[in-house]
Write an enzyme that holds these catalytic residues in place. Sequence first.
Site, short mmCIF file in Angstrom:
data_model
loop_
_atom_site.label_atom_id
_atom_site.label_comp_id
_atom_site.label_asym_id
_atom_site.label_seq_id
_atom_site.Cartn_x
_atom_site.Cartn_y
_atom_site.Cartn_z
N SER A 21 0.98 -1.13 -0.01
CA SER A 21 -0.10 -0.08 0.03
C SER A 21 0.80 1.13 0.17
O SER A 21 1.91 1.36 0.83
CB SER A 21 -0.85 -0.03 1.43
OG SER A 21 -1.68 1.17 1.34
N SER A 23 -0.65 4.32 0.55
CA SER A 23 -1.26 5.34 1.33
C SER A 23 -0.59 5.68 2.66
O SER A 23 -0.57 6.84 3.07
CB SER A 23 -2.59 4.47 1.84
OG SER A 23 -3.34 4.36 0.94
N THR A 68 -8.75 -1.47 1.65
CA THR A 68 -8.32 -1.62 0.40
C THR A 68 -8.48 -3.23 0.20
O THR A 68 -9.22 -3.99 1.08
CB THR A 68 -6.78 -1.43 0.27
OG1 THR A 68 -6.59 -1.71 -1.09
CG2 THR A 68 -5.84 -2.15 0.95
N LYS A 72 -12.96 -4.21 0.51
CA LYS A 72 -13.74 -3.09 -0.06
C LYS A 72 -15.49 -3.27 0.08
O LYS A 72 -16.11 -2.20 0.44
CB LYS A 72 -13.58 -2.29 -1.20
CG LYS A 72 -12.25 -1.80 -1.21
CD LYS A 72 -11.67 -1.07 -2.47
CE LYS A 72 -10.91 -0.23 -2.62
NZ LYS A 72 -10.87 0.75 -3.89
N ASN A 93 -14.12 2.68 0.70
CA ASN A 93 -12.48 2.58 0.61
C ASN A 93 -12.05 3.61 1.83
O ASN A 93 -11.08 3.75 2.31
CB ASN A 93 -12.04 3.26 -0.50
CG ASN A 93 -12.35 4.50 -0.83
OD1 ASN A 93 -13.27 5.23 -0.25
ND2 ASN A 93 -11.33 5.26 -1.61
N ASP A 109 -13.38 6.76 -4.26
CA ASP A 109 -12.74 6.34 -5.43
C ASP A 109 -13.02 7.19 -6.74
O ASP A 109 -12.38 7.53 -7.62
CB ASP A 109 -12.57 4.95 -6.01
CG ASP A 109 -12.08 3.89 -4.71
OD1 ASP A 109 -10.69 4.55 -4.41
OD2 ASP A 109 -12.23 2.99 -4.54
N ILE A 233 -6.30 3.76 -15.23
CA ILE A 233 -6.05 3.92 -13.84
C ILE A 233 -4.63 3.35 -13.59
O ILE A 233 -4.27 3.24 -12.42
CB ILE A 233 -7.16 3.27 -13.05
CG1 ILE A 233 -7.47 1.75 -13.49
CG2 ILE A 233 -8.42 3.94 -13.37
CD1 ILE A 233 -8.03 1.09 -12.30
#
Length: 291
Positions: A21, A23, A68, A72, A93, A109, A233
Amino acid sequence: MSGISGKAKIAGVIGWPIRHSLSPRLHGYWLDQYNIDGSFIPLPVEPSDLGTIIPALPRMGFHGVNVTLPHKETVMAHLDHIHETARRIGAVNTIIFDQDGQSTGHNTDGFGFTENILQTLIHWDFPQGPVVVLGAGGASRAICVALLDAGVPEIRLLNRTHERARVLASEINNVCGRGDSGGTITVVDWDRRSECLGDVAMVVNTTTLGMTGKPPLEIDISGLPEQACVTDIVYAPLKTALLVQAEQCGCAIVDGLGMLLHQARPGFEAWFGPTPQVTEDLRRHVLSGAG
Ligand code: ATR
């Protein structure tokens, strides 16, 4: 800020696995930038532990978490409230805990997707024409809802597995299509992906094709109008073969990294306070931790 105090605000990200991840790096950048007494923690949570861990998080002082893969959809059963957008997408999310420990699930998202387009193409007019969406997985769901909410008149949805596209189209059309904006999703055969582009304003790749280590996305986009925009994406590589081809056709391109960065903004603001921005420096910082 060097270190955190006993009063630090805490948030995190739950997934299984969580090692890859980006994040923590992303939120960590903003925490440093705003000099916030806070921390954002990667939390490896096995699917079978979800029901135990979600209610425990606010009791341990967490202000919220990002969610994640693979949680989800399944996490929704363990939340007190689900925001309307998340309900329409069918996935969460971002979870925000209020002062009483009540949890609300959001999905940002789609917000990340549209914000990413608008940061690059400031005056992009979503209602101007049909959009071709390739792929019918979780990312596609969020993007289709966001596109219809933004006023796109028609989404042409193409997926290798036709049935998955049909189900997605029927579910999303039921919850948001044909409303005030009149937008609707139609399913087109995957084999016709190079032929359905003549009047299209935007092409979005939501499949994993073109990602490093995955097969290429085989499509000929020379039939697209020159004023169309192409976005992917996939962000590894940042400029996918699809985007290279789009540039050669004279189309505007938007890479996929921005969607990941923008989707994180509402959570950061809810948990830590400031409204964070996506900058070139942030992009470089997050990319340097990827892979
Ligand atoms: P997510 O939920 O994160 O979007 P996913 O469910 O794995 O991810 O979906 C990946 C998308 O890439 C799907 O649309 C998938 O098509 P299928 O529904 O037919 O599986 C698409 N995809 C993956 N590999 C593909 C391939 N070799 N050819 C065409 N599409 C592919």
